[in-house]
Design a protein around this motif. Structure first.
Motif: not given
Length: 425
Positions: A343-354
């Motif tokens: 997460g620190e090295k390749y941070p996502p913009l956000f996550t989503c879920d059903n």
């Protein structure tokens, strides 16, 4: 990272077309040049004695390699021609070797002649690496390094002249019918051998090939073995066995009560940590030999998928580096594992879920959004699915009209493992 398939059990050199066609059709692009296919340990064992073995190529008998080492390339003329036509490259080779329980102690010089000719032939076809096992037969205990140092340094000028790198290989030895640790099975010792040889020749002429089957037979920690040798490892032979008997099975097929008999977890973690980017050699000779030729294409299709799985898992950071922006799909254990490890090295913009209940909440520092949010992300942003229902979710996203790259994130072989799993997810 090259995927290389051993032709043993798949290609019959005198009639190579069918095996080469099968490999090419399923997508393999590289094959191992295995000189032991034309000069087996049994042939070496009977050198100088009566040994009847016919090899015919173009209706002409090919002399035994033990009797005429310079003719070793003749045996592979048809096979290499077919490989060229099928766009199968030959980036690495393996030289003939003695049986582990050999009774011969007088073959070191003959082996040298054969190995020298193998190197020359590799140079003539542009094959840049060759695996040469350490010599062991007839060597007094404690003199293994002394003898092998002299042996490899004799081969070094030939290798340099023909632009070929020599790879040492870890070995087990036969002691009263039991396989135990042999030459280069100790990683510290093996690393020392490679470093000293390179220092002697003044350049990187030597590297190492890690035989996973041997590590398994020797009961070794795969991760520690890989970490100790580090970037000296230029190739890794992937083959499965039960840890007691030597065999070359398709990885993940030797199991007992649902548990693998090879430490694939440690291997993948180790090769990932050293940034391995060499040749992954898939050796499934025994599995391939046991299958009907009619089933061979389906088996090779599975084998290709298994090799790609290793390539993906070992080089997972290369996949993450590929994209400037990513988002995750899933707000559970796998997402949490991603954030803890990457997460620190390749941070996502956000996550989503059903799960509608978590929309608008924060999970591991990420905002959790509805799947519809994926319709608004930039076209070059990749979606990494962090959920074991990969194909089901991929289909859902495609049906939603998501055209972005979709990748699967797998946390089976994380750099570290987290046992505090989240309840209910």
């Amino acid at each position: 990272m090259n995927i290389v398939c051993s032709p043993d059990g798949i290609i019959h050199p005198p009639r190579p077309d069918q095996g080469a066609i099968d490999l090419s059709r399923v997508g393999f692009q590289n094959v191992l040049l295995d000189f032991s296919m034309c000069c087996s340990g049994h042939e070496l064992e009977y050198f100088g004695q009566e040994y009847k073995k016919q090899k015919e190529i173009a209706d002409q008998e090919i002399p035994l390699v033990t009797e005429q080492p310079s003719g070793i390339g003749l045996f592979f003329e048809k096979m290499l021609d077919v490989c060229r036509r099928k766009a199968l490259a030959v980036p690495i080779a393996r030289t003939p070797f003695l049986l582990r329980n050999t009774k011969r102690t007088d073959l070191t010089e003959r082996l040298f002649q054969i190995h020298a000719e193998c190197i020359k032939f590799c140079g003539s076809i542009g094959c840049g690496r060759v695996i040469i096992r350490p010599v062991f037969s007839g060597i007094l205990y404690g003199r293994e390094w002394e003898v092998n140092k002299a042996y490899y340094l004799r081969l070094a000028p030939i290798a340099k002249e023909h632009h070929v790198m020599i790879l040492l290989e870890n070995q087990c030895k036969d002691q009263g019918g039991h396989l135990i640790r042999g030459i280069c099975s100790d990683a510290v010792t093996a690393a020392g051998w490679v470093d000293t040889l390179n220092e002697e020749v003044g350049e990187e002429c030597f590297g190492f090939c890690m035989d996973v089957g041997v590590c398994n037979l020797c009961g070794q920690d795969m991760r520690e073995y890989a970490l100790t040798l580090g970037n000296r490892i230029k190739a890794a032979i992937l083959r499965d066995c039960n840890g007691h008997q030597e065999s070359s099975l398709l990885p993940f097929t030797c199991v007992c009560h649902g548990q693998p008999q090879t430490d694939w977890l440690g291997l993948i973690r180790g090769l990932r940590e050293i940034g391995f980017d060499g040749d992954l050699i898939l050796d499934l000779a025994d599995t391939a030999s046991a299958f009907s030729p009619l089933l061979r294409p389906q088996l090779l299709s599975l084998a290709k998928a298994v090799a790609e799985y290793f390539q993906w898992q070992i080089g997972i950071e290369n996949l993450l580096k590929k994209y400037k922006q990513i988002v995750l799909f899933g707000a559970g254990n796998m997402c949490r594992n991603y954030m803890k490890c990457y997460g620190e090295k390749y941070p996502p913009l956000f996550t989503c879920d059903n799960n509608q209940k978590v929309w608008g909440t924060n999970f591991c520092g990420l905002e959790v959004k509805a799947p519809d949010a994926l319709r608004e992300i930039p076209r070059d942003c990749a979606v990494f699915i962090c959920n074991i229902y990969y194909r089901e979710i991929e289909q859902q996203l495609r049906e939603m009209g998501v055209e972005n790259p979709i990748e699967f994130f797998n946390d089976e072989y994380m750099p570290s493992f987290y046992f505090d799993r989240l309840k209910g997810v």
